[in-house]
Write an enzyme that holds these catalytic residues in place. Structure first.
Site, short mmCIF file in Angstrom:
data_model
loop_
_atom_site.label_atom_id
_atom_site.label_comp_id
_atom_site.label_asym_id
_atom_site.label_seq_id
_atom_site.Cartn_x
_atom_site.Cartn_y
_atom_site.Cartn_z
N TYR A 1 0.87 -1.17 0.00
CA TYR A 1 0.00 0.00 0.00
C TYR A 1 0.90 1.22 0.00
O TYR A 1 1.83 1.33 0.80
CB TYR A 1 -0.90 0.01 1.24
CG TYR A 1 -1.79 1.23 1.34
CD1 TYR A 1 -1.53 2.22 2.29
CD2 TYR A 1 -2.88 1.39 0.51
CE1 TYR A 1 -2.35 3.34 2.39
CE2 TYR A 1 -3.71 2.50 0.61
CZ TYR A 1 -3.45 3.47 1.55
OH TYR A 1 -4.25 4.58 1.65
N ASP B 1 9.48 2.88 -0.85
CA ASP B 1 8.47 3.57 -0.05
C ASP B 1 8.77 3.26 1.42
O ASP B 1 8.41 2.20 1.93
CB ASP B 1 7.06 3.09 -0.45
CG ASP B 1 6.00 3.79 0.38
OD1 ASP B 1 4.81 3.62 0.07
OD2 ASP B 1 6.35 4.49 1.35
N LYS C 1 4.83 9.48 8.25
CA LYS C 1 4.69 8.98 9.61
C LYS C 1 5.74 9.56 10.58
O LYS C 1 5.65 10.71 10.99
CB LYS C 1 4.69 7.45 9.59
CG LYS C 1 3.46 6.89 8.81
CD LYS C 1 3.42 5.41 8.77
CE LYS C 1 2.38 4.91 7.79
NZ LYS C 1 1.03 4.82 8.36
#
Ligand code: KE4
Length: 425
Positions: A142, A237, A265
């Site tokens: 994702y 990523d 994050k």
């Protein structure tokens, strides 16, 4: 009726699903979402005053624990100078220098407001840099909710049992090719069938959105070699793994250098921040220097930068925290695995550093199809049992558990005792 139930009823009238991000809705674990009122250290407290040991950590950002004094003080101090100027600030320079200092593959970096925005921008840059359209991603990974990445995606899509999204046009999905994770032969075939057309391969160097799935030995190195051979860019990523698996993320831990890195994050310290960066000659293609456009009203927001700088600086100045949280995580994940096996459930537990997942399935979990074998109803029963016991896990089988600097041996022991009551009941 609990305060959370009351708030959820109100929320459902004015917010789709009552939440601002689908996985928060607890739909796959058959429970009512707890509306969180406050958090401190390893604990979060809901609207009814019940506290939980938190292993979601806001889905990764809160590696120092909640309400860390260093971060709070930095945010308050920045806010006193004003919230947003829409102009360059010194804090953005400090943040960019910090990121470049811990990622040798990053000469220049651009701040954005989310991991989604970081990935969307990095994909555009890869296409602009190579003049090619196609991108290879991996099933179950994702990379946020930009259209071209919502193909065979993980996280909330996998949790809801669909791999794509309505509203994504054929046009925007056709250039996204997918391969099973850890399947280098399929990647080779995709390169052969699309010779000269692949702009980039994007991967979570440790997948954490189908549950945690580790790269097989040599897999990342082979991806690097295939990209070099085909003139394509390798995008890591590291929205989850960045600053989590060590200050230099997965690329430091595995010793594989991507062309572009996306971050999120932890980089924001709990505030909305994403970033993408890479070699100078690539990043100089980004507007206003080059023809790859990307912009953002609140990109590099000073209050968000202050939070991120405080967290990253603390992690850089205290590298010993990684050994401590990794050791705590080893005790947690090792303990969970031992309890499950003792209960005759030969479940699979994948973990690395302070990141891990317990899959309610036996047999190895090395890709999306393996993960999909998990008994999500059983995971739901486990989740509800642990929640009642004051342990807040990800409300979905296909997510990760995170250990923070605020977790203690006692927290781990309490968690293992709650798990033991479930598995050995
Ligand atoms: P955001 O746009 O949510 O900041 O980041 C998207 C993203 C990009 N790349 C990776 C590897 C990610 O894990 C994410 C977001 N992760 C999910 C949790 N699995 C965010 C939680 C949510 O969607 O509510």
């Amino acid at each position: 009726m609990s305060k959370s139930e009351e708030l959820f009823q109100r929320a459902n009238k004015v917010i789709p699903g009552g939440v601002n991000s689908p996985v928060r809705a607890f739909r796959s674990v058959g429970s009512t979402p707890r509306f969180i009122k406050s958090a401190d250290g390893a604990l979060i407290t809901d609207a009814d005053g019940k506290s939980y040991i938190d292993y979601v950590c806001s889905w990764g950002p809160m590696i120092l624990g909640h309400n860390h004094p260093v971060i709070k003080e930095a945010v308050v101090r920045a806010a006193e100078n004003g919230l947003s100027f829409g102009a360059a600030t010194e804090l953005e320079v400090i943040m960019a220098e910090l990121i470049c200092s811990v990622f040798p593959s990053v000469d220049m970096v651009r701040m954005v407001n989310s991991g989604t925005e970081a990935v969307m921008s990095a994909i555009r840059l890869a296409r602009g840099a190579t003049g090619r359209d196609k991108v290879i991603k991996f099933e179950g990974c994702y990379h946020g909710h930009s259209d071209s990445m919502l193909v065979n995606a993980g996280s909330g899509l996998m949790t809801s049992g669909v791999s794509g999204s309505a509203g994504v046009t054929e046009g925007s999905a056709k250039d996204t090719l997918t391969s099973p994770y850890n399947d280098i032969e399929t990647v080779k075939k995709l390169f052969a069938m699309n010779a000269g057309e692949i702009a980039a391969v994007i991967i979570e160097p440790v997948a954490a959105n189908m549950g945690v799935v580790l790269p097989k030995d040599g897999f990342l190195e082979k991806l690097r070699a295939l990209c070099d051979k085909n003139g394509s860019l390798l995008i890591f990523d590291e929205v989850i793994t960045g600053f989590r698996l060590g200050i230099g993320g997965a690329q430091e831990r595995f010793g594989v250098t991507p062309d572009l890195t996306t971050l999120g994050k932890i980089v924001g310290g709990g505030m909305p921040v994403g970033a993408y960066g890479g070699r100078r000659e690539l990043m100089e293609l980004v507007s206003p220097l080059g023809g790859v456009y990307q912009a953002g009203t609140l990109s590099g927001n000073p209050v968000a930068m202050a939070a991120g700088i405080a967290q990253l600086s603390f992690l850089k100045e205290h590298p010993e925290v990684y050994a401590r949280i990794d050791a705590l995580a080893e005790r947690l994940f090792g303990g969970l695995k031992e309890i499950a096996v003792r209960a005759g459930k030969n479940f699979t537990l994948n973990h690395i550093g302070s990141l891990g997942s317990l899959f309610f399935t036996s047999g190895s979990v090395e890709n999306y199809n393996d993960a999909k074998r998990s008994d999500t109803a059983a995971y739901g029963r486990y989740f509800r049992h642990m929640l009642d016991g004051g342990i807040y896990l990800a409300p979905a089988q296909f997510e990760a558990m995170f250990v923070s600097c605020a977790h203690t041996e006692d927290h781990i022991q309490t968690t293992l005792e709650a798990a033991e009551r479930f598995f050995l009941q």
